[in-house]
Design an enzyme around this catalytic site. Structure first.
Site, PDB file in Angstrom:
ATOM      1  CD  GLU A 287     -15.992 -24.178 -10.933  1.00  0.00           C
ATOM      2  OE1 GLU A 287     -14.800 -24.178 -10.557  1.00  0.00           O
ATOM      3  OE2 GLU A 287     -16.773 -25.099 -10.695  1.00  0.00           O
ATOM      4  N   PRO A 288     -14.517 -19.153 -14.283  1.00  0.00           N
ATOM      5  CG  PRO A 288     -15.049 -17.615 -15.959  1.00  0.00           C
ATOM      6  CD  PRO A 288     -15.620 -18.737 -15.157  1.00  0.00           C
ATOM      7  NE  ARG A 290      -4.371 -16.901 -13.733  1.00  0.00           N
ATOM      8  CZ  ARG A 290      -3.505 -17.038 -12.722  1.00  0.00           C
ATOM      9  NH1 ARG A 290      -2.701 -16.048 -12.418  1.00  0.00           N
ATOM     10  NH2 ARG A 290      -3.439 -18.169 -12.054  1.00  0.00           N
ATOM     11  NE  ARG A 326      -0.526 -14.530  -9.813  1.00  0.00           N
ATOM     12  CZ  ARG A 326       0.168 -14.738 -10.895  1.00  0.00           C
ATOM     13  NH1 ARG A 326       0.855 -13.745 -11.444  1.00  0.00           N
ATOM     14  NH2 ARG A 326       0.216 -15.910 -11.451  1.00  0.00           N
ATOM     15  CB  CYS A 356      12.633  -7.578   6.791  1.00  0.00           C
ATOM     16  SG  CYS A 356      12.537  -5.840   7.181  1.00  0.00           S
ATOM     17  CD  GLU A 357      10.177 -13.304   4.066  1.00  0.00           C
ATOM     18  OE1 GLU A 357      10.592 -14.159   3.260  1.00  0.00           O
ATOM     19  OE2 GLU A 357       9.217 -13.460   4.814  1.00  0.00           O
ATOM     20  CE1 TYR A 384      -6.900 -16.829  -7.568  1.00  0.00           C
ATOM     21  CE2 TYR A 384      -6.268 -16.494  -9.853  1.00  0.00           C
ATOM     22  CZ  TYR A 384      -7.061 -17.115  -8.906  1.00  0.00           C
ATOM     23  OH  TYR A 384      -8.018 -18.012  -9.293  1.00  0.00           O
TER      24      TYR A 384
HETATM   25  N1  LLP Z   1     -12.502 -23.163  -9.853  1.00  0.00           N
HETATM   26  C1  LLP Z   1     -11.765 -23.773  -8.904  1.00  0.00           C
HETATM   27  C2  LLP Z   1     -12.296 -24.979  -8.257  1.00  0.00           C
HETATM   28  C3  LLP Z   1     -10.498 -23.265  -8.570  1.00  0.00           C
HETATM   29  O1  LLP Z   1      -9.763 -23.889  -7.651  1.00  0.00           O
HETATM   30  C4  LLP Z   1     -10.015 -22.097  -9.216  1.00  0.00           C
HETATM   31  C5  LLP Z   1      -8.711 -21.537  -8.873  1.00  0.00           C
HETATM   32  C6  LLP Z   1     -10.849 -21.490 -10.174  1.00  0.00           C
HETATM   33  C7  LLP Z   1     -12.077 -22.047 -10.469  1.00  0.00           C
HETATM   34  C8  LLP Z   1     -10.447 -20.244 -10.900  1.00  0.00           C
HETATM   35  O2  LLP Z   1      -9.289 -20.434 -11.645  1.00  0.00           O
HETATM   36  P1  LLP Z   1      -8.759 -19.280 -12.636  1.00  0.00           P
HETATM   37  O3  LLP Z   1      -9.804 -19.106 -13.724  1.00  0.00           O
HETATM   38  O4  LLP Z   1      -8.613 -18.040 -11.841  1.00  0.00           O
HETATM   39  O5  LLP Z   1      -7.469 -19.804 -13.121  1.00  0.00           O
HETATM   40  N2  LLP Z   1      -3.066 -17.863  -6.733  1.00  0.00           N
HETATM   41  C9  LLP Z   1      -2.708 -18.499  -7.984  1.00  0.00           C
HETATM   42  C10 LLP Z   1      -3.906 -19.111  -8.663  1.00  0.00           C
HETATM   43  C11 LLP Z   1      -4.659 -20.111  -7.792  1.00  0.00           C
HETATM   44  C12 LLP Z   1      -5.877 -20.694  -8.463  1.00  0.00           C
HETATM   45  C13 LLP Z   1      -6.678 -21.484  -7.500  1.00  0.00           C
HETATM   46  N3  LLP Z   1      -7.907 -22.018  -8.023  1.00  0.00           N
HETATM   47  C14 LLP Z   1      -2.008 -17.470  -8.859  1.00  0.00           C
HETATM   48  O6  LLP Z   1      -1.857 -16.324  -8.447  1.00  0.00           O
HETATM   49  O7  LLP Z   1      -1.552 -17.774  -9.958  1.00  0.00           O
END
Ligand code: LLP
Length: 428
Positions: A287-288, A290, A326, A356-357, A384
């Site tokens: 489940e990628p 990012r 982020r 304004c922060e 994100y």
């Molecule tokens: N699967 C599940 C169940 C998840 O909760 C997430 C991310 C992913 C897959 C995908 O993860 P990735 O491959 O994108 O790392 N907003 C934060 C990141 C939050 C990730 C939440 N879950 C940031 O900007 O760093």
């Protein structure tokens, strides 16, 4: 692109400068900013497909499905790229379900994660015929069973295991430790699987885990894999067969000299372990988020004012924490690069937005040679950023452009004030 004059920027896998101008897929960003205004997100289709190809190489010869975690970037134009490439999708809400269906996803390739699915969301996903619910608690199992029985359906389920592994990342994006709200405890897993297998509205199809995000080291993955496989052996010994193994997402990208393993190298390493333990032919799901989109996007912003201060110089730009949350949320680092280079000495600035922060900063202590009116690119902004954008300070959300070769498509127009006011009323 002309290799003789295009120079790749250090610390980014794709962005190049040609004849002094920053480019995405050979397309000058300044040209796009002029046409569509700023702040502007620009994505490269090819860079997304290159990132996907790394996973596909890692899984060559395996029964594997890449389910893009759309929370990273859920814009329809981005989803369509992955749908057309044959990807599945990982969703976490009814809204995300509607998005993937609108983008043309095959519902059988959709998996539904998240700790707080509502009954209405379960019903919609069952009606759509999604491939799997990644269930995160015993209470959720019972509710899903009841919802499925009521609609005369059987819900395909996987249970998310919390492997208690430290992903060594920011605490807000660690998810696989005992103290996190995600998944079910390792020790309870066999009992919960037995319970699930006995429920008539459910069909157990797999097991999953997801240990965190922006992981830059292979070792937490290897550790989680061993722990999940131990459980698979125990669950199957208890008479519950598991069709697929889902190892979540989480692979990091290079924001600032980070050195995550490449997806193909990581997965070659992991499938070697799967082979060694006799699970190499099992269906695999990842489940990628990012790692598929993060480095495929930039945000172009204009310098509004330079403000010399007593302690700091500020470079005030037209993008803010509502566009790029982020840094404010995770003290995250994004490279900030002028679209055109100027001669002369650089000064050190905090790059900040108009919100304004004091928390509204995009980069701190950056050496930049800039003047007001200049354009800057905030790099690695494909994941994100837009997906977490808000209307704070009644700022409209930015526009988005998808570049593919010579074509640049506006995949989201800039949000207008009318868009923002449309759902509000003085009386009902
Ligand atoms: N699967 C599940 C169940 C998840 O909760 C997430 C991310 C992913 C897959 C995908 O993860 P990735 O491959 O994108 O790392 N907003 C934060 C990141 C939050 C990730 C939440 N879950 C940031 O900007 O760093």
């Amino acid at each position: 692109m002309n290799a003789a004059t295009a120079a790749r920027l250090p610390g980014h896998p794709h962005i190049a400068r040609q004849d002094g101008a920053l480019q995405v897929e050979g397309r000058p960003l300044a040209e796009l900013a002029q046409k569509y205004g700023t702040p502007l997100f620009v994505y490269s289709k090819q860079w997304m497909l290159d990132a996907l190809a790394a996973y596909q190489r890692g899984f060559a010869g395996r029964d594997a499905m890449v389910c893009y975690a759309i929370k990273a970037n859920s814009s329809l134009g981005v989803l369509r790229v992955f749908a057309e490439a044959g990807c599945g999708f990982d969703i976490v809400s009814g809204g995300e379900l509607a998005r993937v269906l609108a983008a043309g996803a095959d519902p059988a390739k959709v998996i539904f994660s998240g700790v707080g699915k509502t009954r209405a969301e379960m019903r919609e996903a069952l009606a759509a015929g999604i491939g799997c619910f990644n269930v995160e608690s015993e209470a959720e199992l019972d509710v899903l069973n009841a919802v499925a029985l009521k609609d005369d359906r059987r819900a395909p389920v996987s249970i998310r295991i919390n492997p208690n592994v430290d992903p060594k990342t920011h605490p807000y994006i660690s998810t696989g430790l005992k103290g996190n709200k995600f998944g079910v405890a390792h020790d309870r897993a066999v009992a919960i699987y037995r319970h699930a297998a006995a429920l008539k509205g459910l069909k157990v199809v797999g097991i999953d885990c997801h240990i965190g995000s922006q992981i830059t080291d292979a070792s937490p993955y290897l550790e989680a894999l061993e722990r999940v496989l131990d459980l698979v052996e125990a669950i199957e010994a208890a008479g519950v067969p598991l069709h697929h193994l889902d190892f979540g997402g989480g692979l990091g990208i290079d924001y600032n000299g980070d050195t995550p393993p490449a997806a193909d190298a990581l997965w070659q390493q992991l499938v070697t372990r799967l082979d060694a333990r006799g699970f190499g032919q099992r269906r695999l799901i990842v489940e990628p988020g990012r790692s598929l989109v993060g480095n495929a996007g930039v945000c172009v912003t204009e310098v509004l004012y330079l403000k010399p201060g007593e302690e700091k110089n500020f470079c005030i730009v037209d993008a803010a924490m509502n566009d790029l949350p982020r840094p404010a949320m995770y003290q995250a680092f994004h490279q900030i690069v002028p679209l055109a280079e100027r001669a002369g000495a650089a000064a050190t600035y905090d790059v900040v937005g108009p919100v304004c922060e004091s928390g509204d900063w995009i980069g701190r202590d950056r050496a930049l040679q800039v003047q007001s009116g200049d354009l800057l690119a905030v790099l690695s902004a494909g994941a994100y950023c837009m997906a977490m954008a808000s209307n704070y300070n009644t700022r409209g959300r930015a526009a988005e452009v998808l570049v593919s070769g010579k074509t640049a498509t506006l995949i989201r127009r800039r949000e207008s004030i009318d868009d923002q006011l449309a759902s509000e009323r003085f009386s009902d």
